[in-house]
Design a protein around this motif. Structure first.
Motif, PDB file in Angstrom:
ATOM      1  N   PHE A 145      -5.382   6.503   0.516  1.00 18.71           N
ATOM      2  CA  PHE A 145      -4.719   5.246   0.860  1.00 18.71           C
ATOM      3  C   PHE A 145      -4.947   4.268  -0.286  1.00 18.71           C
TER       4      PHE A 145
ATOM      5  N   PHE B 222       0.511   4.711  13.091  1.00 19.23           N
ATOM      6  CA  PHE B 222       0.377   5.325  11.772  1.00 19.23           C
ATOM      7  C   PHE B 222       0.395   6.846  11.871  1.00 19.23           C
TER       8      PHE B 222
ATOM      9  N   TYR C 196      -4.061   0.554  -1.989  1.00 18.82           N
ATOM     10  CA  TYR C 196      -3.541  -0.745  -1.607  1.00 18.82           C
ATOM     11  C   TYR C 196      -3.807  -1.756  -2.708  1.00 18.82           C
TER      12      TYR C 196
ATOM     13  N   HIS D 293       2.809  -5.604   3.585  1.00 15.63           N
ATOM     14  CA  HIS D 293       2.408  -6.514   4.664  1.00 15.63           C
ATOM     15  C   HIS D 293       2.867  -7.921   4.274  1.00 15.63           C
TER      16      HIS D 293
ATOM     17  N   ILE E 294      -5.885  -9.397   5.863  1.00 13.46           N
ATOM     18  CA  ILE E 294      -5.952  -8.498   4.724  1.00 13.46           C
ATOM     19  C   ILE E 294      -7.070  -8.983   3.801  1.00 13.46           C
TER      20      ILE E 294
ATOM     21  N   ALA F 226      -7.289   0.866   6.119  1.00 13.12           N
ATOM     22  CA  ALA F 226      -6.114   0.279   6.767  1.00 13.12           C
ATOM     23  C   ALA F 226      -6.463  -0.239   8.152  1.00 13.12           C
ATOM     24  N   LYS F 227      -7.323   0.484   8.859  1.00 16.12           N
ATOM     25  CA  LYS F 227      -7.730   0.060  10.203  1.00 16.12           C
ATOM     26  C   LYS F 227      -8.492  -1.249  10.165  1.00 16.12           C
TER      27      LYS F 227
ATOM     28  N   TRP G 206       0.827  -1.198   0.000  1.00 15.57           N
ATOM     29  CA  TRP G 206       0.000   0.000   0.000  1.00 15.57           C
ATOM     30  C   TRP G 206       0.863   1.251   0.000  1.00 15.57           C
TER      31      TRP G 206
ATOM     32  N   LEU H 205      -7.925   6.076   5.682  1.00 15.91           N
ATOM     33  CA  LEU H 205      -7.213   5.256   6.660  1.00 15.91           C
ATOM     34  C   LEU H 205      -8.115   4.238   7.347  1.00 15.91           C
TER      35      LEU H 205
END
Length: 887
Positions: free
Chosen positions: A415, A453, A417, A505, A473, A437-438, A406, A434
């Protein structure tokens, strides 16, 4: 032509003769080989004599002289009378057989003897002295020359007053030896009228060490001492240098000058002194002149001036003026002395220099680190850029890596990814904020992830970051462990600067599981290491204790002691030997169990009869204040069991019960239940605390460290029972006693309370058993034979070692063989054994003992001994020897 040949031949012959003859002549003459008699006024053990001789030989060697040195020490302190020293000289030359080339004489006592003695032998030998001389001394003999020196008392006194200008009194010390008397005479002559304002006290007239201490402690404060020589008190008793030095340098609180170089810097602060090296070198050089052909009567007597040597540290210690020291002086402890004097100024300067050096070092180190860091950052930046550029290629080529990539732009707050499509290709084609991402992170890691972050947003320089979290993920069906790795780079465009965060990741579930297992294994290893360390410390003590007893009493048993004491010591040695064997057996057993080398030997036996045998075997171990109770509930109980392992477990339970029971009872019993047998051992001892019960069966754990034992007994019980598919446990109340039990399965269980016939081992029944009498002062040998299944083949009986009891036992049981366990040396003497064989010559005898000498074996064989077994007992060898004797 003939003439030329003749000349050449003659020339060659001459050259050959020169090359051969000249070395032979030179070797034969050997002018460098000389014999020198070294005569000293002092004893051989004095440092002055040793240094003089050493310097003398070194000087001769430097001139290539090979010296045969003869030595004669007159020791003037033992022979203060001139007549006695002359007598020693006369006896030496009377008995001497060697040709002496030169005599070198050192110091006053020996020199005065030679100046007053001569004979036809001595008068022909050149004599060189190095000594003080009295004024107007006459040299009567033409064969004497030398070097004279004075003590330097005047110079030492003069500069002593300059160094310590406040001096009111001076002590001049020497004893009543010839050298000491001459020293006082010279001092009185040189110092007479020198300074009327300073009082001078001559001599040191004390009659004991106690008087010497009082004198040393009573010196005036504004004074100093000029020390000549002192080792004799007024009664003529001599004292060692070490004892006197301890008194002079400890009890005298004023400066002590000296006229000899010895101990300057280690007590004396120096003065104008004579050195043994300088005197010896001067005398040796005169001897070399004589060796070279110079006549003695033409050699003048030279004078050696004393050398100024001073201890700077000692002078500073007594607040002396170091500027008054002569410029030509040899200085001792110079640096420590100057440091002591100027330390108030030197310490801050040195501290400042140290601080400056430290900051300089720190500055250089920091510059080096900064350069290294900048270089490293540049390398990392290039590396991370290359990494990010290859993420797609890496993900596409190896989708099994399970990688998420990402990018976050802090200006747009977008963001982006990448996820893997249905073909396994990962593309960065998804956008969001974000919160996306969380969503990758599990609930318990959300706060930590977001906090991490947001902190990245404040980083001002290129920075590499790292974080582990638990979650999933897109595309994953369950949570697992992931690792985020990435970096931050600053970019710039027309709108200004902004940051781009790149990260990937990587799934680390497999590695995390390995890490968890490794941590668990590490915890177990640490605990095991701790337990084994405790065990090693404990076992070392447990082994050392009986070994010390065995060694100590083994040494005592050979001394001249009464027979009763010898028997008692023998019993102690035997008892501790058994303890040591038990410890070693436990260690071997647990090693076998842990290594997997564990064998079962199942037999079918009558448990009722076997428990009865254990009763007779263990009962003797109990003291009178503990009652041993055996509960045998069946007339006959046939079971299948490993007899050896059963014995080991019961023995451990009983030993523990005895150890922790002060009074009351110990109960052993068994009961058939659940297709097996439950065995138990109950005691009225101290019991076990609740917090200790979980560790009681753990290897290497000891609940009470004050009690003897290795801490592996109950651990062995656990291991054996588990190997045999059994169960174990305990019930205990602290202060009231304990109940230990274990249960073992049995494929065969036959209970008979009616039949009177009983069998020990059904699988190995013998119609008749040969009777064997074991004579010993304890049950160690019979216990060993029981453990090794001897009772299945022989009827074992025991007797104590008294001859009357042995004869009674033989008459009652009529044994086929006698075993004398002589290892504890309890048989009274050789006649006891001889009497036994006279009474019963037909009964074969086996003696078990330590290694015997050949003549001892022959003596016992002549008296009727049939076989020998040496300790430690080889059970199979013993069986073979018994079978050969009785079948």
């Amino acid at each position: 032509m003939q003439t030329i040949k003749l000349v050449k031949t003659t020339y060659r012959l001459v050259v050959i003769m020169v090359l051969i003859i000249v070395p032979i002549i030179a070797f034969a003459s050997n002018p460098k080989q000389k014999t020198v008699l070294y005569v000293s006024s002092f004893a051989e053990s004095t440092v002055w004599s040793q240094k003089t001789e050493e310097s003398l030989l070194k000087t001769f060697q430097s001139e290539n002289y090979n010296i045969n040195l003869l030595r004669l020490f007159l020791d003037e302190e033992k022979t203060p009378r001139l007549e006695d020293r002359i007598k020693i000289l006369r006896n030496f030359f009377k008995n001497n057989k060697e040709k002496i080339d030169v005599i070198v004489v050192f110091d006053y006592g020996a020199t005065k003897a030679f100046l007053n003695y001569s004979d036809p032998i001595v008068s022909k030998i050149p004599i060189i002295f190095a000594s003080e001389l009295e004024k107007d001394t006459e040299i009567k003999y033409n064969n004497i020359t030398g070097v004279a020196f004075d003590y330097g008392v005047g110079q030492t006194y003069k500069y002593g007053l300059k160094i310590f200008p406040d001096t009111k009194k001076v002590y001049v010390w020497a004893d009543n030896s010839p050298t000491g008397k001459l020293f006082i005479e010279e001092a009185m002559a040189n110092l007479k009228g020198y300074n009327p304002d300073v009082e001078i006290e001559y001599g040191l007239n004390v009659g004991s060490l106690e008087e010497l201490r009082k004198k040393c402690k009573s010196l005036d404060s504004n004074s100093f001492v000029i020390f000549g020589t002192w080792s004799l008190d007024s009664l003529g008793r001599k004292y060692s240098d070490e004892i006197l030095a301890n008194i002079f340098f400890k009890d005298v609180k004023v400066p002590i000058f000296c006229t000899y170089e010895e101990r300057i810097g280690n007590g004396f602060i120096g003065g104008f002194v004579q050195t043994p090296e300088g005197n010896a070198i001067s005398a040796a050089r005169k001897a070399i002149r004589i060796f070279n052909g110079e006549f003695v009567d033409r050699m003048v007597i030279e004078h050696i001036a004393p050398t100024p040597i001073y201890d700077i540290r000692g002078i500073v210690k007594y607040d002396g003026n170091i500027k008054a020291i002569p410029s030509s002086s040899v200085l001792v402890n110079r640096f420590s002395g100057y440091f002591l004097k100027y330390h108030i100024f030197l310490i801050p300067i040195l501290a400042l220099i140290f601080v400056c050096m430290f900051f300089l070092y720190y500055f250089i180190l920091q510059r080096y680190r900064n350069r290294k860091l900048k270089k490293s950052l540049k390398e990392k930046e290039v590396s991370e850029k290359n990494l990010q550029e290859n993420v797609k290629i890496l993900s596409s080529a190896m989708p099994s890596f399970r990688i998420l990539s990402w990018i976050f732009n802090d200006r747009t707050k977008i963001f982006k990814y990448g996820v893997t499509d249905e073909n396994g290709i990962l593309e960065i084609n998804q956008e969001g904020d974000l919160s996306i991402a969380k969503s990758f992170v599990s609930k318990e890691f959300e706060d930590k992830f977001m906090d991490f972050f947001y902190k990245l947003d404040f980083v001002k320089d290129v920075h590499e970051f790292h974080l582990e979290y638990f979650g999933r993920i897109p595309g994953e069906v369950k949570d697992s462990w992931w690792e985020i790795k990435g970096n931050i780079k600053e970019c710039e465009d027309s709108e200004g600067k902004y940051k781009i965060i790149n990260a990937i990741h990587i799934n680390i579930q497999r590695y995390k599981q390995i890490e968890i297992r490794l941590n668990e294994a590490l915890d177990r290893a640490i605990r095991s290491d701790k337990l084994k360390s405790n065990f090693i410390a404990n076992i070392t003590h447990e082994i050392r204790t009986p070994l010390n007893a065995i060694t100590g009493f083994a040494n005592l048993i050979h001394s001249d002691i009464e027979e009763d004491m010898r028997i008692e010591y023998s019993n102690i040695i035997k008892e501790n030997s058994d303890k040591l064997i038990d410890i070693i057996n436990d260690i071997i057993l647990i090693s076998e169990i842990q290594s997997g080398y564990f064998e079962h030997k199942m037999v079918v036996l009558d448990l009722s009869q076997y428990i009865t045998e254990l009763d007779s075997m263990f009962r003797f171990r109990f003291p009178s204040n503990i009652e041993f109770i055996v509960e045998n509930p069946y007339q006959s109980c046939i079971v299948e069991v490993d007899k050896d392992r059963l014995f080991q477990i019961i023995k451990i339970f009983i030993d523990n019960a005895i150890k922790f029971t002060q009074q009351g009872f110990v109960k052993l019993g068994y009961v058939v239940e659940d297709n097996g047998v439950k065995y138990y051992c109950q005691d009225s001892g101290i019991g076990i605390k609740e917090e200790d019960k979980d560790n009681i069966f753990t290897l290497f754990e000891k609940v009470d460290s004050n009690k003897q034992g290795t801490g592996i007994g109950l651990g062995i019980v656990k291991s054996i029972v588990e190997k045999m598919n059994g169960r174990y446990g305990l019930e205990s109340e602290f202060g009231k006693g304990s109940y230990f039990w274990f249960w073992l399965p049995s494929n065969t269980i036959v209970i008979d309370n009616e039949s009177k016939q009983s069998y020990v081992e059904i699988d190995n029944i013998m119609e008749t058993k040969q009777k064997v009498l074991i004579v010993e002062n304890d049950n160690s040998t019979s216990s060993l034979l029981e453990e090794n299944d001897f009772s299945s083949y022989y009827e074992l009986n025991t007797s104590n070692p008294l001859i009357e009891n042995i004869i009674d036992s033989i008459s009652q049981i009529n044994p086929k063989l006698i075993i004398l366990a002589q290892k504890a040396q309890y048989l009274d003497d050789y006649n006891t054994f001889k009497q036994l064989k006279l009474e019963y010559p037909s009964i074969p005898v086996i003696i078990i003992s330590e290694q015997l000498l050949i003549h001892e074996k022959n003596k016992l064989i002549k008296s009727g001994c049939n076989k020998f077994v040496e300790l430690p007992i080889d059970v199979e060898s013993l069986k073979r020897k018994i079978n050969k004797l009785i079948g």
